[in-house]
Design an enzyme around this catalytic site. Structure first.
Site, PDB file in Angstrom:
ATOM      1  CG  HIS A  38      -1.552  -1.213   1.454  1.00 23.75           C
ATOM      2  ND1 HIS A  38      -2.965  -1.310   0.827  1.00 23.75           N
ATOM      3  CD2 HIS A  38      -1.727  -2.291   2.299  1.00 23.75           C
ATOM      4  CE1 HIS A  38      -3.650  -2.293   1.179  1.00 23.75           C
ATOM      5  NE2 HIS A  38      -2.782  -2.928   2.103  1.00 23.75           N
TER       6      HIS A  38
HETATM    7  O1  RIB Z   1      -4.324   0.098   5.218  1.00 21.77           O
HETATM    8  C1  RIB Z   1      -3.087   0.185   4.982  1.00 21.77           C
HETATM    9  C2  RIB Z   1      -2.290   1.123   5.618  1.00 21.77           C
HETATM   10  O2  RIB Z   1      -2.336   0.511   7.057  1.00 21.77           O
HETATM   11  C3  RIB Z   1      -0.852   0.862   5.480  1.00 21.77           C
HETATM   12  O3  RIB Z   1      -0.175   2.163   5.671  1.00 21.77           O
HETATM   13  C4  RIB Z   1      -0.273  -0.301   6.368  1.00 21.77           C
HETATM   14  O4  RIB Z   1       1.185  -0.155   6.780  1.00 21.77           O
HETATM   15  C5  RIB Z   1      -0.915  -0.095   7.521  1.00 21.77           C
HETATM   16  O5  RIB Z   1      -0.400   1.173   8.386  1.00 21.77           O
END
Ligand code: RIB
Ligand code: CA
Length: 313
Positions: free
Chosen positions: A241
């Site tokens: 992500h």
């Molecule tokens: O939902 C994804 C996010 O939440 C990313 O930043 C992952 O590292 C978690 O922190």
């Protein structure tokens, strides 16, 4: 040359994101600040230092930020996805960094770096938005030095940690509402609607591991994280992500954005922490207090994966 400050809660995908910035020659990585989130603040800070050491970046200052949300307690951490230490139990296998954290806190460091910067800086929050909300509340005078926020967070069609909310915004909805809705900085939001589509498979990870010690180390951090996605998504690979957001910060326009009025739910209930984007063709009278921001909803997936792989190699 993109000038970046990354605010992070490492976190396996945060590690990929930090490495992407640290290993991109055109990036001026001015500072890294840590925040609670995937795991506790001590662990996120430990992990940020070690990932920067892995990437040979003793030069990048690291400062410690918020240990908890602005108002209400964090409902839970994300150890099921990232492991108890935040890096699939492999944090201690990364090299220790000689240079520790700065003597000032994260908000102070961000303010100092912004005030000293001759050019505007891109802020890249890839964890809960607590530090950013505090920065903008305590140092509004630095806003002219922020060219934009590129934020990993939100889910327009549902969440990942609840049915409605994505983890980063859910951890501190009050901070998320301040930063995304009440403040007025140019903002790109990179939601899970896009980041899930950017997932990498095991073949990509194997290619990364074969590129050298940094790629092999990053791949070694994905064990628990991949098991989480296999169990929760039936997908054998991983969703990086945060690296998707950092790719946009490094290469503006690599993600295709749509301007949408967004609001953040802070009331307690099944939708707390969710982001509501008004995708009606003609938005009616604005009763939600929504603010139009740029939401990243598309990209050339193969080109993005190739870009990230090339930089991490
Ligand atoms: O939902 C994804 C996010 O939440 C990313 O930043 C992952 O590292 C978690 O922190
Ligand atoms: Ca993160």
């Amino acid at each position: 040359m993109p000038r970046l400050i990354i605010d992070t809660d490492p976190g396996v995908d945060d590690a990929f994101a930090l490495a992407l910035a640290a290993r991109s020659p055109e990036v001026d990585l001015l500072a890294v600040t840590t925040v609670f989130g995937n795991v506790g603040l001590a662990a996120t800070t430990h992990n940020a230092l070690r990932v920067l050491a892995l990437c040979g970046r003793e030069d990048v200052p690291v400062a410690v930020g918020a240990a908890r949300p602005l108002v209400h307690p964090q409902p839970r951490e994300a150890t099921a996805a990232h492991g108890a230490d935040g890096l699939s139990g492999r944090a201690a296998t990364l090299p220790a960094r000689g240079r520790g954290v700065e003597p000032v806190d994260a908000v102070t460091l961000m303010a100092q770096v912004l005030q000293a910067s001759p050019e505007p800086v891109t802020l890249v929050p890839i964890g809960p938005l607590t530090n950013i909300a505090l920065l903008l509340a305590a140092h509004p005078g630095v806003k002219p030095k922020i060219d934009r926020l590129v934020i990993m967070g939100g889910g327009l069609s549902g969440g990942n940690c609840t049915a409605a909310a994505e983890f980063n915004l859910w951890c501190d909805p009050e901070a998320a509402r301040r930063v995304l809705v009440v403040e007025d900085l140019p903002t790109v939001l990179v939601p899970i609607d896009l980041t899930y589509r950017c997932a990498v498979d095991n073949h990509w990870l194997a290619r990364l591991a074969a590129t050298g010690p940094i790629g092999a180390a990053l791949d070694s951090l994905t064990g628990v994280y991949r098991a989480h996605y296999r169990e929760s998504m039936g997908f054998d690979g991983t969703v990086i992500h945060d690296a998707v957001a950092v790719a946009e910060a490094i290469r503006p326009g690599i993600l295709a954005t749509t301007r949408l009025p967004v609001a953040v739910e802070t009331a307690f209930g099944p939708a707390r922490g969710s982001v509501i984007a008004d995708r009606r063709l003609t938005s009616f009278a604005d009763e939600s207090g929504a603010r139009p921001i740029d939401v990243a909803l598309d990209t050339d997936l193969d080109a993005l994966r190739a870009f990230i792989l090339s930089r991490l190699s």
